[in-house]
Design an enzyme around this catalytic site. Structure first.
Site, PDB file in Angstrom:
ATOM      1  N   GLU A 188      -2.051  -5.338  -3.561  1.00 14.39           N
ATOM      2  CA  GLU A 188      -1.095  -4.595  -2.738  1.00 14.39           C
ATOM      3  C   GLU A 188      -0.061  -5.533  -2.124  1.00 14.39           C
ATOM      4  O   GLU A 188       1.129  -5.181  -2.034  1.00 14.39           O
ATOM      5  CB  GLU A 188      -1.837  -3.824  -1.646  1.00 14.39           C
ATOM      6  CG  GLU A 188      -2.660  -2.669  -2.189  1.00 14.39           C
ATOM      7  CD  GLU A 188      -3.389  -1.899  -1.109  1.00 14.39           C
ATOM      8  OE1 GLU A 188      -3.637  -0.701  -1.320  1.00 14.39           O
ATOM      9  OE2 GLU A 188      -3.715  -2.491  -0.054  1.00 14.39           O
TER      10      GLU A 188
ATOM     11  N   ASP B 130       0.832  -1.202   0.000  1.00 19.68           N
ATOM     12  CA  ASP B 130       0.000   0.000   0.000  1.00 19.68           C
ATOM     13  C   ASP B 130       0.870   1.257   0.000  1.00 19.68           C
ATOM     14  O   ASP B 130       0.605   2.212  -0.740  1.00 19.68           O
ATOM     15  CB  ASP B 130      -0.917  -0.019   1.220  1.00 19.68           C
ATOM     16  CG  ASP B 130      -1.738   1.250   1.353  1.00 19.68           C
ATOM     17  OD1 ASP B 130      -2.673   1.437   0.557  1.00 19.68           O
ATOM     18  OD2 ASP B 130      -1.436   2.062   2.242  1.00 19.68           O
TER      19      ASP B 130
END
EC number: 3.1.26.3
Length: 224
Positions: A115, A43
């Site tokens: 992610e 992320d």
């Protein structure tokens, strides 16, 4: 691991340490060693990569415009679309309950997996290489994105639409919270005046779940 060979071809990266890729594909429902830490790392790298790309691509945009464009490009919906391009649902390891409930199709799980793969690539190689691959994934999206009203998040767009129509603002209510404190899943119901139905959003945070519900309402109202 022929199936992982196919996946690596799709994402454009070959892992030296396949254990990292397997972990990135493992949901917390399937094993004690799962992908949430890799997701945390991925992320951060994703936000850095897209933030830098937008900064260079739009030298005259202010911070707010850049932030809205980045939010559009890194949101759950966009990541889930990337996951579908990679057919990630066919490769993920899920627990029996998640499999039964169709977790391999759930946008939040798919987005988290993307992610996690980014995080795994960075540990397997290095940051510049990982950012290069992510930019390649986003080549068309970066080419097509433009600053403007459509970059506002769904809750903001819905609120502005309702205010313009002099209607009551939407009411969001958390109806269910599952999981332990550090890895919860929120279910949010949203009600809007003049719409005779309840809209439900499910995501890893209350804010994200509210955005999911708001986006469903925008679709019903045909607001782009």
């Amino acid at each position: 691991m022929k199936h992982l060979d196919r996946l690596q071809h799709k994402i454009g990266y070959e892992f030296s340490n396949l254990t990292l890729l397997k972990q990135a594909l493992t949901h917390r429902s399937a094993a004690k060693v799962h992908n949430e830490r890799l997701e945390f790392l991925g992320d951060a790298i994703l936000n850095l990569t897209i933030g830098e790309a937008l900064y260079l691509q739009f030298p005259h945009c202010n911070e707010g415009e850049l932030s809205r464009m980045r939010a559009t490009l890194v949101r759950e919906k966009t990541l889930a679309e990337l996951a579908h391009q990679f057919d990630l649902g066919n490769y993920m390891a899920l627990g029996a309950g998640e499999l039964k409930s169709g977790g391999f199709r759930r946008a939040s799980i798919l987005a988290d997996c993307v992610e996690a793969i980014i995080g795994a690539m960075s540990l397997d190689s290095n940051l510049p290489k990982t950012m290069e691959i992510v930019r390649r994934w986003y080549e068309v999206l970066l080419r097509d994105i433009q600053p403007g009203e459509n970059q506002k998040d769904p809750k903001t767009r819905l609120q502005e639409y309702l205010q313009g129509k002099r209607l009551a603002l939407p009411a969001y209510n958390v109806t269910d919270i599952q999981g332990e404190a550090h890895c919860q899943t929120f279910t949010v119901e949203c009600h809007v005046e003049n719409l005779d139905r309840t809209f439900v959003g499910v995501a890893g945070s209350r804010r994200k779940a509210e955005q999911v519900a708001a986006e469903q309402i925008l679709k019903v109202l045909d607001i782009k």
